[in-house]
Design an enzyme around this catalytic site. Structure first.
Site, mmCIF file in Angstrom:
data_model
loop_
_atom_site.group_PDB
_atom_site.id
_atom_site.type_symbol
_atom_site.label_atom_id
_atom_site.label_comp_id
_atom_site.label_asym_id
_atom_site.label_seq_id
_atom_site.Cartn_x
_atom_site.Cartn_y
_atom_site.Cartn_z
ATOM 1 N N ASP A 20 57.208 68.984 -54.613
ATOM 2 C CA ASP A 20 56.607 68.952 -53.277
ATOM 3 C C ASP A 20 57.488 69.716 -52.283
ATOM 4 O O ASP A 20 58.640 69.319 -52.059
ATOM 5 C CB ASP A 20 56.474 67.478 -52.859
ATOM 6 C CG ASP A 20 55.599 67.273 -51.635
ATOM 7 O OD1 ASP A 20 55.261 68.263 -50.951
ATOM 8 O OD2 ASP A 20 55.253 66.108 -51.368
ATOM 9 N N ASP A 21 56.956 70.805 -51.757
ATOM 10 C CA ASP A 21 57.638 71.547 -50.678
ATOM 11 C C ASP A 21 58.900 72.302 -51.110
ATOM 12 O O ASP A 21 59.649 72.791 -50.253
ATOM 13 C CB ASP A 21 58.046 70.611 -49.512
ATOM 14 C CG ASP A 21 56.872 70.218 -48.630
ATOM 15 O OD1 ASP A 21 55.724 70.521 -49.011
ATOM 16 O OD2 ASP A 21 57.105 69.615 -47.574
ATOM 17 N N CYS A 27 50.456 70.310 -48.355
ATOM 18 C CA CYS A 27 50.284 69.299 -49.403
ATOM 19 C C CYS A 27 48.854 68.913 -49.757
ATOM 20 O O CYS A 27 48.415 69.082 -50.898
ATOM 21 C CB CYS A 27 50.997 68.010 -49.002
ATOM 22 S SG CYS A 27 52.707 68.187 -48.478
ATOM 23 N N LYS A 66 52.742 60.833 -55.704
ATOM 24 C CA LYS A 66 52.050 61.004 -54.418
ATOM 25 C C LYS A 66 50.603 61.414 -54.659
ATOM 26 O O LYS A 66 50.333 62.343 -55.411
ATOM 27 C CB LYS A 66 52.818 62.071 -53.635
ATOM 28 C CG LYS A 66 52.099 62.689 -52.444
ATOM 29 C CD LYS A 66 53.085 63.472 -51.604
ATOM 30 C CE LYS A 66 52.407 64.562 -50.787
ATOM 31 N NZ LYS A 66 53.339 65.252 -49.875
ATOM 32 N N HIS A 108 47.720 61.529 -51.788
ATOM 33 C CA HIS A 108 47.507 62.361 -50.602
ATOM 34 C C HIS A 108 46.194 63.144 -50.578
ATOM 35 O O HIS A 108 46.116 64.230 -49.996
ATOM 36 C CB HIS A 108 48.694 63.340 -50.406
ATOM 37 C CG HIS A 108 48.866 63.750 -48.964
ATOM 38 N ND1 HIS A 108 49.580 64.858 -48.582
ATOM 39 C CD2 HIS A 108 48.397 63.190 -47.823
ATOM 40 C CE1 HIS A 108 49.568 64.977 -47.269
ATOM 41 N NE2 HIS A 108 48.854 63.967 -46.790
ATOM 42 N N HIS A 160 59.990 66.682 -50.655
ATOM 43 C CA HIS A 160 59.432 66.530 -49.303
ATOM 44 C C HIS A 160 60.358 65.641 -48.462
ATOM 45 O O HIS A 160 61.034 64.775 -48.996
ATOM 46 C CB HIS A 160 58.050 65.883 -49.429
ATOM 47 C CG HIS A 160 57.183 65.977 -48.208
ATOM 48 N ND1 HIS A 160 57.485 65.335 -47.021
ATOM 49 C CD2 HIS A 160 56.011 66.616 -47.994
ATOM 50 C CE1 HIS A 160 56.530 65.582 -46.136
ATOM 51 N NE2 HIS A 160 55.630 66.365 -46.692
ATOM 52 N N ASP A 167 53.588 72.245 -54.913
ATOM 53 C CA ASP A 167 52.283 72.160 -54.239
ATOM 54 C C ASP A 167 52.091 73.149 -53.090
ATOM 55 O O ASP A 167 50.966 73.368 -52.641
ATOM 56 C CB ASP A 167 52.006 70.724 -53.767
ATOM 57 C CG ASP A 167 52.886 70.304 -52.600
ATOM 58 O OD1 ASP A 167 53.975 70.897 -52.400
ATOM 59 O OD2 ASP A 167 52.489 69.358 -51.881
ATOM 60 N N LYS A 200 56.163 77.168 -45.789
ATOM 61 C CA LYS A 200 55.024 76.257 -45.909
ATOM 62 C C LYS A 200 54.157 76.351 -44.651
ATOM 63 O O LYS A 200 54.688 76.435 -43.544
ATOM 64 C CB LYS A 200 55.588 74.835 -46.041
ATOM 65 C CG LYS A 200 54.590 73.721 -45.939
ATOM 66 C CD LYS A 200 55.298 72.375 -45.973
ATOM 67 C CE LYS A 200 54.304 71.232 -45.839
ATOM 68 N NZ LYS A 200 54.951 69.913 -45.899
HETATM 69 CA CA CA Z 1 53.869 69.806 -50.077
#
Ligand code: CA
Length: 467
Positions: A36-37, A76, A136, A138, A221, A279, A298
């Site tokens: 993530d990120d 995300c 996660k 989301h 994240h 992601d 991002k």
């Molecule tokens: Ca993300």
């Protein structure tokens, strides 16, 4: 000449892919591990000097690295929706991040992955797989979007966009609360380690039947919670933000190592397709992620916002140590999983294509977010803005998008713009948006100076929005 080279590389790659297993052979397990990120350059196999990821590097060496892999959306929630549905999320109005603060009077119960969409969980379950989601989610807070009614037999994780990493009492955590199939619980360890442990347990429990595991870490994240011991390994990194990030990444890598060890220990490593990716582009506002040599962060449609590390490993099927320049998208994961499961005819509604099959060489990809859009076709990348002229880059010679060729290549620009409009004509109007703050902020983030300035203030949440 370049086209020829790409074609040759691609053909070498295709030859290395054997046909999916015969029906007499047990269906392979499929595991999708999502970071993530994380920054494009923030893994050992991507050339990082700060981050150490020996286990992910080993996974990469055991399979194929895709150098031109894209997310469907640069943040995300819709990106994860695109992966899960195997489609452009703009087809079903999922263009924006989820907003947890809808304008007054707005009924937000439709904000989530359209219930008409079949997820990768739904589709793998149809093929006889046990389906498991860890981490996660989301893609919707309400009951109709819960993983257990969206194709997953098992869910361990949280439904929101971010969660604290150190164990908390889940009763006080709202959408960040950790649960198992709807039952709240308090994690037993640092969250990344907790998710890894649960994934390892599921692997052991399901070793005798085909399973699909969606292991969607929230690492790395924000918040930048890190285990002291993990951070101490990186005492030589002077930037405190980068040092914390290195510790968080180390925990993520430890988890990938535990998953790979579990496959081996249970004797199923040779019959498991493992995909590792991220992601959205690395977050430079909050994480100081490194997307080099790509530009942007991002939330932008620059390469640094949408191009991600991507590895696919399947012993005996995907050639170890190989690399591909094929342009792929995270919505290719669903058709790849179905192909691996033995599905001969893929559902027509999907936008993706199997990475295990022969593909068209001149594939175009499109992105739209709010008032910005982009298109990629061959080496060309078009960027369309609300407040400045469109830009055109040749990614084959300029992956960092430093030299705008719009005025020199007007015919190419026009052709790509036409393709983009044609694609938009197939999409629907967004079903919600995140409001004027983000519409403006996301345009500002095309400026590296603005991003740098925002990161200085990033100790606090921005605009009250979880991204
Ligand atoms: Ca993300």
């Amino acid at each position: 000449m370049k086209k020829l080279l790409l074609l040759t590389l691609s053909l070498i790659g295709l030859n290395a892919c054997a046909a999916p297993p015969e029906s007499s052979v047990r269906q392979p397990n499929v595991i999708v591990i999502l970071a993530d990120d994380a920054g494009y350059a923030d893994f050992g196999f991507q050339g990082s000097r700060d981050m150490q990821t020996p286990n992910i590097d080993r996974l990469a060496a055991s399979g194929r690295i895709y150098n031109q892999a894209y997310v469907t959306t640069p943040f995300c929630s819709p990106s994860r929706a695109g992966l899960l549905a195997g489609r452009y999320t703009q087809r079903f109005g999922y263009e924006f991040n989820l907003t947890h603060r809808p304008p007054k009077g707005v009924d937000d119960t439709y904000m989530g992955l359209d219930v008409e969409e079949k997820t990768i969980g739904d589709r793998m379950r149809q093929q006889g797989y046990q389906t498991i989601a860890v981490g996660k989610w989301h893609v919707g807070d309400y009951a109709q979007f819960h993983p257990n009614v969206r194709g997953f037999d098992e869910f361990y994780g949280f439904v929101g966009g971010q969660a604290p990493y150190h164990p908390q009492d889940s009763k006080k955590q709202g959408k960040s609360a950790i649960e198992h199939n709807g039952k709240l619980l308090t994690p037993k360890a640092y969250l990344t380690d907790d998710f890894s442990r649960v994934a390892v347990d599921y692997i052991a429990q399901n070793k005798d039947q085909p399973f699909f595991l969606y292991l969607a870490y929230n690492a790395v994240h924000t918040p930048m919670d890190v285990l002291q011991a993990d951070m101490d390994r990186f005492a030589h990194i002077k930037d405190p933000q980068r040092q914390r990030l290195a510790g968080m990444t180390w925990a993520l890598d430890r988890g990938v190592g535990q998953v790979m060890a579990a496959l081996k220990d249970n004797g199923i490593d040779d019959n498991t397709l493992v995909i590792f990716t991220n992601d959205n582009g690395g977050d430079k506002v909050g994480l100081a992620a490194d997307n080099a040599p790509l530009r942007g962060t991002k939330g932008t449609l620059l390469e640094g916002g949408i191009r991600v590390p991507f590895v696919a490993s399947w012993p005996g099927v995907i050639e170890p140590g190989s690399a591909s320049e094929q342009v792929i998208s995270l919505f290719d994961i669903l058709p790849t999983a179905l192909d691996a499961a033995g599905v001969k005819k893929l559902p027509q509604a999907l936008d993706g294509q199997s990475l295990l099959a022969e593909t068209e060489q001149q594939r175009a990809l499109f992105w739209r977010y709010d008032n910005m859009a982009a298109a990629r076709s061959g080496p060309w990348k078009l960027l369309r803005f609300p407040d400045r002229p469109a830009q055109l880059y040749n990614l084959a010679t300029d992956p960092g998008e430093t030299r705008d060729l719009a005025s020199e290549q007007q015919e190419t620009l026009r052709a790509l713009m036409k393709d983009l409009f044609a694609w938009e004509g197939q999409m629907i109007h967004p079903r919600w948006n995140t409001g004027p703050y983000w519409s403006q902020e996301d345009v500002r983030r095309y400026s590296a100076e603005h991003v740098k300035a925002r990161n200085k203030k990033a100790r606090k949440p921005i605009g009250g929005q979880i991204r």
